[in-house]
Enzyme design. Structure first.
Site, PDB file in Angstrom:
ATOM      1  N   ASP A   1     -10.194   3.428  -3.381  1.00 55.20           N
ATOM      2  CA  ASP A   1     -10.281   2.883  -3.370  1.00 55.20           C
ATOM      3  C   ASP A   1     -11.964   2.861  -3.593  1.00 55.20           C
ATOM      4  O   ASP A   1     -12.333   3.315  -3.321  1.00 55.20           O
ATOM      5  CB  ASP A   1     -10.506   2.584  -1.681  1.00 55.20           C
TER       6      ASP A   1
ATOM      7  N   ASP B   1       0.584  -1.285  -0.078  1.00 53.74           N
ATOM      8  CA  ASP B   1       0.157  -0.027  -0.013  1.00 53.74           C
ATOM      9  C   ASP B   1       0.659   1.326  -0.495  1.00 53.74           C
ATOM     10  O   ASP B   1       1.900   1.480   0.080  1.00 53.74           O
ATOM     11  CB  ASP B   1      -0.755  -0.184   1.433  1.00 53.74           C
TER      12      ASP B   1
ATOM     13  N   GLU C   1      -0.714   1.526  -4.991  1.00 52.05           N
ATOM     14  CA  GLU C   1      -0.543   3.317  -4.855  1.00 52.05           C
ATOM     15  C   GLU C   1      -1.380   4.108  -5.842  1.00 52.05           C
ATOM     16  O   GLU C   1      -1.337   5.588  -5.934  1.00 52.05           O
ATOM     17  CB  GLU C   1       1.025   3.949  -5.698  1.00 52.05           C
ATOM     18  N   TRP C   2      -2.282   3.535  -6.117  1.00 48.59           N
ATOM     19  CA  TRP C   2      -3.626   4.073  -6.268  1.00 48.59           C
ATOM     20  C   TRP C   2      -3.834   5.275  -7.261  1.00 48.59           C
ATOM     21  O   TRP C   2      -4.562   5.565  -7.776  1.00 48.59           O
ATOM     22  CB  TRP C   2      -3.982   5.187  -4.778  1.00 48.59           C
ATOM     23  N   GLY C   3      -2.589   4.493  -8.182  1.00 40.90           N
ATOM     24  CA  GLY C   3      -2.357   5.296  -9.602  1.00 40.90           C
ATOM     25  C   GLY C   3      -2.070   6.296  -9.197  1.00 40.90           C
ATOM     26  O   GLY C   3      -2.223   6.883 -10.448  1.00 40.90           O
TER      27      GLY C   3
HETATM   28  C1  GLA Z   1      -5.896   1.671   1.745  1.00 35.05           C
HETATM   29  C2  GLA Z   1      -5.896   0.226   0.699  1.00 35.05           C
HETATM   30  C3  GLA Z   1      -7.016   0.049   0.464  1.00 35.05           C
HETATM   31  C4  GLA Z   1      -7.034  -1.246   1.976  1.00 35.05           C
HETATM   32  C5  GLA Z   1      -7.150   0.110   2.956  1.00 35.05           C
HETATM   33  C6  GLA Z   1      -6.471  -0.570   3.804  1.00 35.05           C
HETATM   34  O1  GLA Z   1      -6.740   2.102   1.722  1.00 35.05           O
HETATM   35  O2  GLA Z   1      -6.533   1.013  -1.245  1.00 35.05           O
HETATM   36  O3  GLA Z   1      -7.229  -0.813  -0.557  1.00 35.05           O
HETATM   37  O4  GLA Z   1      -6.031  -2.010   1.579  1.00 35.05           O
HETATM   38  O5  GLA Z   1      -5.978   1.082   2.516  1.00 35.05           O
HETATM   39  O6  GLA Z   1      -5.992   0.158   5.054  1.00 35.05           O
END
Ligand code: GLA
Length: 443
Positions: free
Chosen positions: A243, A188, A221-223
């Site tokens: 997310d 993450d 890394e969420w893009g």
């Molecule tokens: C981030 C990630 C999620 C999840 C949470 C856990 O938000 O993007 O997919 O793993 O952390 O805390």
């Protein structure tokens, strides 16, 4: 009285004119808003439809992820409320329901499996209250069922739920994961100290490789730094989005963001628009079916995110559709091609403003000239959606047989030029298109 009537008539006429102008301006605005890059052209030139140019430039080369990962992840349903009993029971349920046989083999712990502090030697330790038997024992149990265990950490000082992160502890933590027999790491992006992802993610790849244990490496890394552009030499998948949550708005937005990167995904490294929400209660049956169909078509990881110990028959029906799973796993050998949004149509409903105007055609290539096609109605009322052969890169005279993957039946043996279907609001239909020159037996 006559005067009053005259005023009323005038007012009515003015109101009607204003309303007409308003509706026309809505229509004009509706047509010009640049809603999606693929919607700008009426029909894209065929050579751009299945764009192969970006895939496979690098490749991490650990031999994993020949097809996108399938399994289960704890976060979407359980959040931090996980423990070893839940994980063991989930593994049991994957077996007893038959989901494991269909390919759902990774059992992935997300955040909150560890103590809030490292031990006196600086090592990660499992939470003693929730995972008293430790991760090794859990991995042994999961392996004894023929499944694989995934774990979670963070390329930062802490995880998002403020457990210890692995930044600057990569080697120690990778060794721990390997010694426990872990098969998969989701990594993450919280508390990242402002260091570029391109600098923080490769050290864990190197640390995992150095253990000699083969571990699937899933970047999260969420893009933020467009990982599709660099992550396929780092990991086996990379999150392309923030997310997901259990709502139609979040699911559709997540699909659109992920679609932008379609031409970068392929064997060895996949776009990851986050785990599935199917079965968590926030969407309707048809919305979940669309969610699953589009994730399969985009070759996204299929990581079930609900409580598989207690899922409904509808949830099971969706995630166990073998023909849709086959689309997810099938690909065109040799080259990999774009799979995603191909065409969409604005439909104007005069006087009513819909938040979502799209009647969309999504498609992806399968072996030879077969393709998966999804007609996805993102409007709030039913509509007819047409897939035109030109849009799909087929000659208009090509005769195509069409199998409906939710009805499990052929709906046409010899369509030419185009195919249309009426699709309910927020629903989709999913098909395999097989040109008549080909046999239907394989994907
Ligand atoms: C981030 C990630 C999620 C999840 C949470 C856990 O938000 O993007 O997919 O793993 O952390 O805390």
């Amino acid at each position: 009285m006559a005067r009053i009537n005259g005023n009323s008539a005038l007012r009515f006429a003015l109101t009607a004119i204003l309303y007409f102008v308003y509706v026309i301006s809505l229509a004009v605005n509706g047509r010009v808003v640049p809603l999606h890059p693929y919607l700008n052209g009426e029909e894209k030139p065929i050579s751009n439809i299945f764009d192969t140019s970006k895939y496979g430039l690098f490749q991490v080369g650990n031999g994993l992820a020949n097809t996108p990962q399938m399994g289960w992840n704890s976060w979407n349903y359980f959040g931090c409320k996980i423990n070893e009993k839940v994980i063991r029971e989930t593994a049991d349920a994957l077996i007893s329901t038959g989901l494991a046989k269909l390919g759902y083999r990774y059992v992935n712990l997300d955040d909150c499996w560890s103590e809030v502090q490292r031990d006196s030697k600086g090592q990660l330790v499992p939470d003693s209250k929730t995972f008293p038997s430790g991760i090794k024992a859990l991995a042994d149990y999961v392996h004894s069922k023929g499944l694989k265990l995934g774990i979670y950490s963070d390329a930062g000082a802490f995880t998002c739920a403020v457990r210890p992160g692995s930044l600057f502890h990569e080697s120690d933590d990778a060794k721990s994961f390997a010694s426990w027999g872990v098969d998969y790491l989701k990594y993450d992006n919280c508390f990242n100290l402002g260091i570029e992802p391109e600098k923080r993610y490769p050290p864990m790849r190197d640390a995992l490789n150095a253990t000699g244990h083969t571990i699937f490496y899933s970047l999260c890394e969420w893009g933020v730094n467009d990982p599709a552009l660099w992550a396929d030499k780092v990991g086996n998948s990379w999150r392309t989005t923030n997310d997901i949550n259990d709502s139609w708005a979040s699911m559709t937005e997540t699909a659109d963001i992920n679609d932008k990167w379609a031409s970068y995904a392929g064997p060895g490294g996949w776009n990851d628009p986050d785990a599935l929400e199917v079965g968590n209660g926030g969407m309707t049956y048809h919305e979940y079916r669309a969610h699953f169909s589009i994730w399969a078509l985009m070759k996204s990881p299929l990581l079930v995110g609900c409580d598989v110990r207690n899922m409904t028959a509808e949830t099971f029906e969706i995630i166990s559709n073998e023909e849709v799973i086959a689309i997810h796993l099938g690909f065109k050998e040799g080259k990999f091609m774009h799979m995603g949004l191909m065409d969409a149509f604005n439909e104007l409903f005069f006087g009513i403003v819909y938040d979502n105007w799209f009647l969309q055609v999504w498609a992806g290539p399968l072996s030879e000239q077969r393709m998966s096609v999804v007609l996805w109605n993102r409007c709030s009322k039913s509509g007819t959606i047409t897939a035109k052969w030109g849009t799909l890169g087929l000659e208009s005279s090509t005769s195509v047989s069409i199998k409906d993957l939710w009805k499990h039946a052929y709906v046409s043996q010899n369509s030419v030029s185009s195919f249309s279907a009426r699709v309910d609001a927020h629903a989709c239909e999913m098909y395999i298109f097989t040109p008549s020159t080909l046999s239907r037996s394989t994907y």
